[in-house]
Design a protein around this motif. Sequence first.
Motif, PDB file in Angstrom:
ATOM      1  N   SER A  79       0.571  -1.517  -0.286  1.00 48.57           N
ATOM      2  CA  SER A  79      -0.018  -0.066  -0.393  1.00 48.57           C
ATOM      3  C   SER A  79       0.679   1.326   0.178  1.00 48.57           C
ATOM      4  O   SER A  79       2.416   1.060   0.468  1.00 48.57           O
ATOM      5  CB  SER A  79      -0.912  -0.184   1.285  1.00 48.57           C
ATOM      6  OG  SER A  79       0.031  -0.005   2.469  1.00 48.57           O
ATOM      7  N   ASP A  80       0.686   1.967  -0.214  1.00 52.27           N
ATOM      8  CA  ASP A  80       1.084   3.571  -0.091  1.00 52.27           C
ATOM      9  C   ASP A  80       1.319   3.703   0.980  1.00 52.27           C
ATOM     10  O   ASP A  80       2.709   4.397   1.659  1.00 52.27           O
ATOM     11  CB  ASP A  80       0.063   4.963  -0.896  1.00 52.27           C
ATOM     12  CG  ASP A  80      -0.155   4.499  -2.492  1.00 52.27           C
ATOM     13  OD1 ASP A  80       0.346   4.102  -2.865  1.00 52.27           O
ATOM     14  OD2 ASP A  80      -1.338   5.773  -2.606  1.00 52.27           O
ATOM     15  N   GLU A  81       0.387   3.511   1.854  1.00 52.03           N
ATOM     16  CA  GLU A  81       1.287   3.710   3.449  1.00 52.03           C
ATOM     17  C   GLU A  81       2.408   2.735   3.687  1.00 52.03           C
ATOM     18  O   GLU A  81       3.209   3.554   3.905  1.00 52.03           O
ATOM     19  CB  GLU A  81      -0.264   3.135   4.772  1.00 52.03           C
ATOM     20  CG  GLU A  81      -1.486   4.456   4.069  1.00 52.03           C
ATOM     21  CD  GLU A  81      -2.297   3.823   3.441  1.00 52.03           C
ATOM     22  OE1 GLU A  81      -2.062   2.942   2.595  1.00 52.03           O
ATOM     23  OE2 GLU A  81      -3.014   4.997   3.021  1.00 52.03           O
ATOM     24  N   ASP A  82       2.042   1.881   3.542  1.00 49.23           N
ATOM     25  CA  ASP A  82       3.277   1.278   3.675  1.00 49.23           C
ATOM     26  C   ASP A  82       4.820   1.813   3.049  1.00 49.23           C
ATOM     27  O   ASP A  82       5.750   1.065   3.656  1.00 49.23           O
ATOM     28  CB  ASP A  82       3.455  -0.142   3.183  1.00 49.23           C
ATOM     29  CG  ASP A  82       2.811  -1.071   4.376  1.00 49.23           C
ATOM     30  OD1 ASP A  82       2.094  -1.720   5.161  1.00 49.23           O
ATOM     31  OD2 ASP A  82       1.959  -2.198   3.305  1.00 49.23           O
ATOM     32  N   LEU A  83       4.350   2.175   1.504  1.00 52.30           N
ATOM     33  CA  LEU A  83       5.516   2.693   1.132  1.00 52.30           C
ATOM     34  C   LEU A  83       6.142   4.141   1.293  1.00 52.30           C
ATOM     35  O   LEU A  83       7.128   3.863   1.437  1.00 52.30           O
ATOM     36  CB  LEU A  83       5.336   3.127  -0.547  1.00 52.30           C
ATOM     37  CG  LEU A  83       5.162   1.532  -1.631  1.00 52.30           C
ATOM     38  CD1 LEU A  83       4.508   2.193  -2.823  1.00 52.30           C
ATOM     39  CD2 LEU A  83       6.006   0.902  -1.835  1.00 52.30           C
ATOM     40  N   ASP A  84       5.464   4.106   1.639  1.00 50.72           N
ATOM     41  CA  ASP A  84       5.995   6.009   3.140  1.00 50.72           C
ATOM     42  C   ASP A  84       6.724   5.234   4.410  1.00 50.72           C
ATOM     43  O   ASP A  84       7.454   6.174   4.266  1.00 50.72           O
ATOM     44  CB  ASP A  84       4.144   6.778   3.132  1.00 50.72           C
ATOM     45  CG  ASP A  84       3.694   7.042   2.099  1.00 50.72           C
ATOM     46  OD1 ASP A  84       4.528   8.168   0.905  1.00 50.72           O
ATOM     47  OD2 ASP A  84       3.086   7.289   1.553  1.00 50.72           O
ATOM     48  N   ALA A  85       6.145   4.591   5.078  1.00 48.91           N
ATOM     49  CA  ALA A  85       6.807   3.994   6.020  1.00 48.91           C
ATOM     50  C   ALA A  85       8.276   3.385   5.129  1.00 48.91           C
ATOM     51  O   ALA A  85       9.226   3.666   6.000  1.00 48.91           O
ATOM     52  CB  ALA A  85       6.044   2.901   6.762  1.00 48.91           C
ATOM     53  N   LEU A 159      14.045  -4.043   2.806  1.00 46.07           N
ATOM     54  CA  LEU A 159      12.944  -2.921   2.742  1.00 46.07           C
ATOM     55  C   LEU A 159      13.148  -2.750   1.317  1.00 46.07           C
ATOM     56  O   LEU A 159      12.175  -2.427   0.462  1.00 46.07           O
ATOM     57  CB  LEU A 159      14.117  -1.629   3.152  1.00 46.07           C
ATOM     58  CG  LEU A 159      13.891  -1.666   5.104  1.00 46.07           C
ATOM     59  CD1 LEU A 159      14.323  -0.280   5.525  1.00 46.07           C
ATOM     60  CD2 LEU A 159      11.780  -1.672   4.849  1.00 46.07           C
ATOM     61  N   ARG A 160      13.834  -3.138   0.658  1.00 48.77           N
ATOM     62  CA  ARG A 160      14.129  -2.878  -1.015  1.00 48.77           C
ATOM     63  C   ARG A 160      13.444  -3.645  -1.243  1.00 48.77           C
ATOM     64  O   ARG A 160      13.041  -3.505  -2.435  1.00 48.77           O
ATOM     65  CB  ARG A 160      16.123  -1.801  -1.532  1.00 48.77           C
ATOM     66  CG  ARG A 160      16.579  -1.135  -1.065  1.00 48.77           C
ATOM     67  CD  ARG A 160      17.883  -1.073  -1.200  1.00 48.77           C
ATOM     68  NE  ARG A 160      18.264  -1.368  -2.372  1.00 48.77           N
ATOM     69  CZ  ARG A 160      17.811   0.143  -3.287  1.00 48.77           C
ATOM     70  NH1 ARG A 160      18.174   0.996  -2.790  1.00 48.77           N
ATOM     71  NH2 ARG A 160      17.846  -0.365  -4.184  1.00 48.77           N
ATOM     72  N   ALA A 161      14.173  -4.595  -0.890  1.00 48.69           N
ATOM     73  CA  ALA A 161      12.864  -6.185  -2.235  1.00 48.69           C
ATOM     74  C   ALA A 161      11.023  -6.447  -1.739  1.00 48.69           C
ATOM     75  O   ALA A 161      11.276  -6.295  -2.485  1.00 48.69           O
ATOM     76  CB  ALA A 161      13.319  -7.224  -1.177  1.00 48.69           C
ATOM     77  N   GLN A 162      11.185  -5.472  -0.510  1.00 48.58           N
ATOM     78  CA  GLN A 162       9.532  -5.139  -1.137  1.00 48.58           C
ATOM     79  C   GLN A 162       8.682  -3.685  -2.095  1.00 48.58           C
ATOM     80  O   GLN A 162       7.848  -3.556  -1.835  1.00 48.58           O
ATOM     81  CB  GLN A 162       8.988  -4.345   0.411  1.00 48.58           C
ATOM     82  CG  GLN A 162       9.185  -5.466   1.361  1.00 48.58           C
ATOM     83  CD  GLN A 162       9.175  -5.353   3.208  1.00 48.58           C
ATOM     84  OE1 GLN A 162       8.092  -4.453   3.626  1.00 48.58           O
ATOM     85  NE2 GLN A 162      10.451  -5.338   4.229  1.00 48.58           N
ATOM     86  N   THR A 163      10.453  -2.742  -2.025  1.00 46.92           N
ATOM     87  CA  THR A 163       9.424  -1.807  -3.395  1.00 46.92           C
ATOM     88  C   THR A 163       9.605  -2.058  -4.847  1.00 46.92           C
ATOM     89  O   THR A 163       9.404  -0.687  -4.886  1.00 46.92           O
ATOM     90  CB  THR A 163       9.812  -0.982  -2.281  1.00 46.92           C
ATOM     91  OG1 THR A 163      10.804  -0.943  -2.428  1.00 46.92           O
ATOM     92  CG2 THR A 163       9.539  -0.255  -0.987  1.00 46.92           C
ATOM     93  N   ARG A 164      10.631  -3.031  -5.170  1.00 42.31           N
ATOM     94  CA  ARG A 164      11.395  -2.766  -6.119  1.00 42.31           C
ATOM     95  C   ARG A 164      10.716  -3.025  -7.601  1.00 42.31           C
ATOM     96  O   ARG A 164      10.744  -3.177  -8.815  1.00 42.31           O
ATOM     97  CB  ARG A 164      12.808  -3.589  -6.535  1.00 42.31           C
ATOM     98  CG  ARG A 164      12.336  -5.193  -6.240  1.00 42.31           C
ATOM     99  CD  ARG A 164      13.664  -5.869  -5.852  1.00 42.31           C
ATOM    100  NE  ARG A 164      13.678  -7.236  -5.853  1.00 42.31           N
ATOM    101  CZ  ARG A 164      14.121  -8.461  -5.521  1.00 42.31           C
ATOM    102  NH1 ARG A 164      15.766  -7.852  -6.066  1.00 42.31           N
ATOM    103  NH2 ARG A 164      14.158  -9.712  -5.543  1.00 42.31           N
ATOM    104  N   LEU A 165       9.175  -3.681  -6.976  1.00 44.48           N
ATOM    105  CA  LEU A 165       8.239  -3.883  -7.499  1.00 44.48           C
ATOM    106  C   LEU A 165       7.935  -2.322  -8.652  1.00 44.48           C
ATOM    107  O   LEU A 165       6.837  -2.165  -9.575  1.00 44.48           O
ATOM    108  CB  LEU A 165       6.985  -4.261  -7.479  1.00 44.48           C
ATOM    109  CG  LEU A 165       7.798  -5.930  -6.650  1.00 44.48           C
ATOM    110  CD1 LEU A 165       6.385  -7.213  -5.890  1.00 44.48           C
ATOM    111  CD2 LEU A 165       8.541  -6.700  -7.511  1.00 44.48           C
TER     112      LEU A 165
END
Length: 225
Positions: A79-85, A159-165
């Motif tokens: 989610s956007d909230e996850d990405l912000d965090a 952390l990076r693995a959760q956002t690289r998509l």
Amino acid sequence: MIERLDTVKRQTLRDHVSDALRAAIISGKLEPGALYSAPWLSERFGVSATPVREAMLDLVKQGLVTSVPNKGFRVTETSDEDLDAIAKIRMLLEPPSVRAIVDLIPAADVPGLRAQADKIVEAAKRGDLVEYVDADQRFHLMLLEYCRNPRLSQIVSDLRAQTRLFGLAALVARGELEQSAQEHHTIIDLIERNQGEELELFLRKHIGHVRGIWAAGNAPDHHIT
């Protein structure tokens, strides 16, 4: 010998399928939140279900998908909230850590960092998203290795693995991924000039820039040059 060769061939097929699945996830062809069965994926990629299941289990470990018992695999959705965090945590960890080790990076190591930055740029030029995220991940972890803190490196890696998509396919479509990739050379320029304070500030902007890319594939208001 025959058994060993069969094992090598099987591992090669598994790796090939894993790379193809990662590319499909990163490019958005396999959609975040969607559930895919091994038989459906095996038919799409033209291989048997076994290497698909094996490859998807590798992707589970990488955080790209989750296993749904008796149904298949769900592509990770953040989610956007996850990405912000996640961006806020990276801001707390990476910029000050890299600033602290500027003096510890030998001049002899700079060409290796340059070569890694070149890999990021070349992957961007080709639109090779799998190679791009791998080279980008390696570059940032290479910097953190000078901190000699494996726990820090592992946390940042996770952390990076959760956002690289997110967002990369849109940048490729607009021809902007190479511009983003070039920021890694600016990071090295600041390291060479021993400008720790400027480097910390730039890394904060770099992470903020990346967060802008994550936002539904939209580019940020400005690019860092």
